[in-house]
Design an enzyme around this catalytic site. Sequence first.
Site, PDB file in Angstrom:
ATOM      1  N   THR A 199       0.872  -1.173   0.000  1.00 55.72           N
ATOM      2  CA  THR A 199       0.000   0.000   0.000  1.00 55.72           C
ATOM      3  C   THR A 199       0.903   1.215   0.000  1.00 55.72           C
ATOM      4  O   THR A 199       1.956   1.172   0.627  1.00 55.72           O
ATOM      5  CB  THR A 199      -0.810   0.038   1.325  1.00 55.72           C
ATOM      6  OG1 THR A 199      -1.580  -1.150   1.414  1.00 55.72           O
ATOM      7  CG2 THR A 199      -1.697   1.253   1.432  1.00 55.72           C
ATOM      8  N   ARG A 204     -14.151  -7.536  -0.884  1.00 52.44           N
ATOM      9  CA  ARG A 204     -13.273  -7.417   0.295  1.00 52.44           C
ATOM     10  C   ARG A 204     -12.649  -6.010   0.361  1.00 52.44           C
ATOM     11  O   ARG A 204     -12.189  -5.463  -0.633  1.00 52.44           O
ATOM     12  CB  ARG A 204     -12.169  -8.479   0.219  1.00 52.44           C
ATOM     13  CG  ARG A 204     -11.185  -8.450   1.392  1.00 52.44           C
ATOM     14  CD  ARG A 204      -9.958  -7.613   1.092  1.00 52.44           C
ATOM     15  NE  ARG A 204      -8.968  -7.677   2.178  1.00 52.44           N
ATOM     16  CZ  ARG A 204      -7.909  -6.887   2.260  1.00 52.44           C
ATOM     17  NH1 ARG A 204      -7.680  -5.986   1.338  1.00 52.44           N
ATOM     18  NH2 ARG A 204      -7.070  -6.989   3.259  1.00 52.44           N
ATOM     19  N   VAL A 205     -12.649  -5.446   1.553  1.00 52.49           N
ATOM     20  CA  VAL A 205     -11.992  -4.159   1.792  1.00 52.49           C
ATOM     21  C   VAL A 205     -11.035  -4.335   2.955  1.00 52.49           C
ATOM     22  O   VAL A 205     -11.378  -4.966   3.962  1.00 52.49           O
ATOM     23  CB  VAL A 205     -13.030  -3.051   2.114  1.00 52.49           C
ATOM     24  CG1 VAL A 205     -12.338  -1.767   2.549  1.00 52.49           C
ATOM     25  CG2 VAL A 205     -13.929  -2.786   0.916  1.00 52.49           C
ATOM     26  N   GLY A 206      -9.845  -3.796   2.823  1.00 50.57           N
ATOM     27  CA  GLY A 206      -8.852  -3.908   3.903  1.00 50.57           C
ATOM     28  C   GLY A 206      -8.803  -2.671   4.770  1.00 50.57           C
ATOM     29  O   GLY A 206      -9.781  -1.923   4.892  1.00 50.57           O
ATOM     30  N   ASP A 207      -7.646  -2.429   5.353  1.00 51.21           N
ATOM     31  CA  ASP A 207      -7.479  -1.315   6.289  1.00 51.21           C
ATOM     32  C   ASP A 207      -7.308   0.040   5.597  1.00 51.21           C
ATOM     33  O   ASP A 207      -7.632   1.078   6.167  1.00 51.21           O
ATOM     34  CB  ASP A 207      -6.254  -1.562   7.176  1.00 51.21           C
ATOM     35  CG  ASP A 207      -4.976  -1.718   6.340  1.00 51.21           C
ATOM     36  OD1 ASP A 207      -5.048  -2.349   5.256  1.00 51.21           O
ATOM     37  OD2 ASP A 207      -3.918  -1.229   6.764  1.00 51.21           O
ATOM     38  N   GLY A 224      -4.461  -6.129   5.914  1.00 55.30           N
ATOM     39  CA  GLY A 224      -5.346  -5.141   6.508  1.00 55.30           C
ATOM     40  C   GLY A 224      -6.278  -5.673   7.578  1.00 55.30           C
ATOM     41  O   GLY A 224      -6.646  -4.937   8.507  1.00 55.30           O
ATOM     42  N   THR A 229       0.621  -0.670   6.362  1.00 53.26           N
ATOM     43  CA  THR A 229       0.667  -1.470   5.155  1.00 53.26           C
ATOM     44  C   THR A 229       0.687  -2.938   5.569  1.00 53.26           C
ATOM     45  O   THR A 229       1.032  -3.249   6.705  1.00 53.26           O
ATOM     46  CB  THR A 229       1.917  -1.108   4.312  1.00 53.26           C
ATOM     47  OG1 THR A 229       1.935  -1.894   3.126  1.00 53.26           O
ATOM     48  CG2 THR A 229       3.196  -1.349   5.085  1.00 53.26           C
ATOM     49  N   GLY A 230       0.307  -3.803   4.657  1.00 57.15           N
ATOM     50  CA  GLY A 230       0.309  -5.228   4.988  1.00 57.15           C
ATOM     51  C   GLY A 230      -1.090  -5.790   5.050  1.00 57.15           C
ATOM     52  O   GLY A 230      -2.019  -5.250   4.431  1.00 57.15           O
TER      53      GLY A 230
HETATM   54  N1  GLY Z   1      -3.161  -2.990   3.507  1.00 58.10           N
HETATM   55  C1  GLY Z   1      -3.857  -3.239   2.322  1.00 58.10           C
HETATM   56  C2  GLY Z   1      -4.953  -4.171   2.441  1.00 58.10           C
HETATM   57  O1  GLY Z   1      -4.964  -5.030   3.307  1.00 58.10           O
HETATM   58  O2  GLY Z   1      -5.864  -4.099   1.640  1.00 58.10           O
END
Ligand code: GLY
Length: 328
Positions: A188, A216-219, A242, A239-240
């Site tokens: 990210t 799907r949605v991350g952080d 999420g 980052t990483g």
């Molecule tokens: N950090 C990006 C995600 O998990 O989507």
Amino acid sequence: MNRRNFLGILPAIPSINHLEFAKPPGPMVISTWDFGKVANNQSWKVLSAGGSSLDAVEKGINIIEEDENNQTVGIGGLPDREGHVTLDACIMDHESNCGSVMGLENIVNVISVARKVMEKTPHVILVGDGALQFAVDQGFKKVNLLTPKSEKAWREWLKTSKYEPKMNIENQLYKKDPMPGGPDNHDTIGLIAMDAKGNISGGCSTSGMAYKMRGRVGDSPVIGAGLFVDNEVGAATSTGVGEEVIRCVGSHLVVELMRQGYTPEDACKEAVMRIVKKSPAKSKNIQVGFLALNRKGEYGAYALQKGFSYAVKTSNADIVIPGKYYYQ
Ligand code: GLY
């Protein structure tokens, strides 16, 4: 000790005096990964001309979103398991205004759409088709985000369809032959800028986990998880993987720890330790990194694993720093 502490009702609300300063230490900009150097230099054009941290954040992230070779952000991002490139982004300014888009397709500069959500709507988050409709109404051009390179990687992945978020053992992005869907499948761009007035803004943009489930949605577009800014204290981004960051509301946690007097690096480390504590087995096999800046202009980072890097640009530095990490 005040009355509330004496009665043992609430913990002390820490003073933020230790973060006060006479002259702003900025301008400066920090961002995640080696490719952050390119973003920082773009941001610097804004900051060195006396521009705002918010403009610097947007412009810095735009250049990464437009880089087709980067398969984790913007055009060229790896798609979900059904072949759709869906982008997430958020932005936050020094007055705690914020905007976010989730699952946005066919638009390259999603950080700019997030900014429009912040500035032109009464809302904070727009998702999916609604976000796309808004973006088009605002004049953003629709484009196909799935590049031949990412489509090839996805078709290769389809042969096994094995969903396995990998660790970022080393940054592969600017290698000649990055592994398709390999170690960089959940990076990210998280970028934090401080302008000459000392105002801090931040932004985050990603295509999310490669081959994620549709929807799907991350952080990254979640204010408090992938990004948090409090101009009184500082800002943090992540980052990483999420899902783990959301579970500890990571970036908000880092900022609140800095409010209590933690250095940026120690605050990032403590957030990483929360993940280790909550997910001892899982955390061994995934990557999460936090990056933070405080109002004094001090910065720091910490990650679960080796391989996380971050870029720093000030009037006398333009560097990439290997992040410290927990699992040795
Ligand atoms: N950090 C990006 C995600 O998990 O989507």
